[in-house]
Design a protein around this motif. Sequence first.
Motif: not given
Length: 148
Positions: A36, A41, A64-65, A67-69, A71-72
């Motif tokens: 993130v 990544c 951003p895909i 980075r979001i994944a 983080a989740i």
Amino acid sequence: MTVFGSPPSYSTRVKASMLSKPKSRKVASLLALSGVVIPVCGLHKFYLGQPFWGVMYLLLCWTPIPRIASAIEGVWYLLQSQDQFDLNFNLGIESTVSSSENPSAGIDPAKVGEIADALRQLDSLRQEGLVSEYEFEQKRRQLLDLIA
């Protein structure tokens, strides 16, 4: 082409060593959450033995895909129990946490006999050419770890 009886190469030994060690839930979540912050990544995917997804994250790192994944997934790894994480990512490799809780509660002689029989069967499969030398060594180590 591998020759039976020849010593395994350095890369084969490194791969076998990496595959036989259990993955840490904390390291995986730290690598995921670092995706993130830093521009690269997917390091957690390589660590967990999912190189295809690691490459996909790297190819999409300009969006951003990943980075979001990441983080989740980092939060998901932390929220899982150690047993659930081992089931998902340590496929049959005994966790260091569980092995330190029960240090050699006594070895059942019947278990040793069963493992010895399984090793003999595995060796016969290797000699017949049905199992590669690499697969044989991986399974042999897993079986011997059950005794230790």
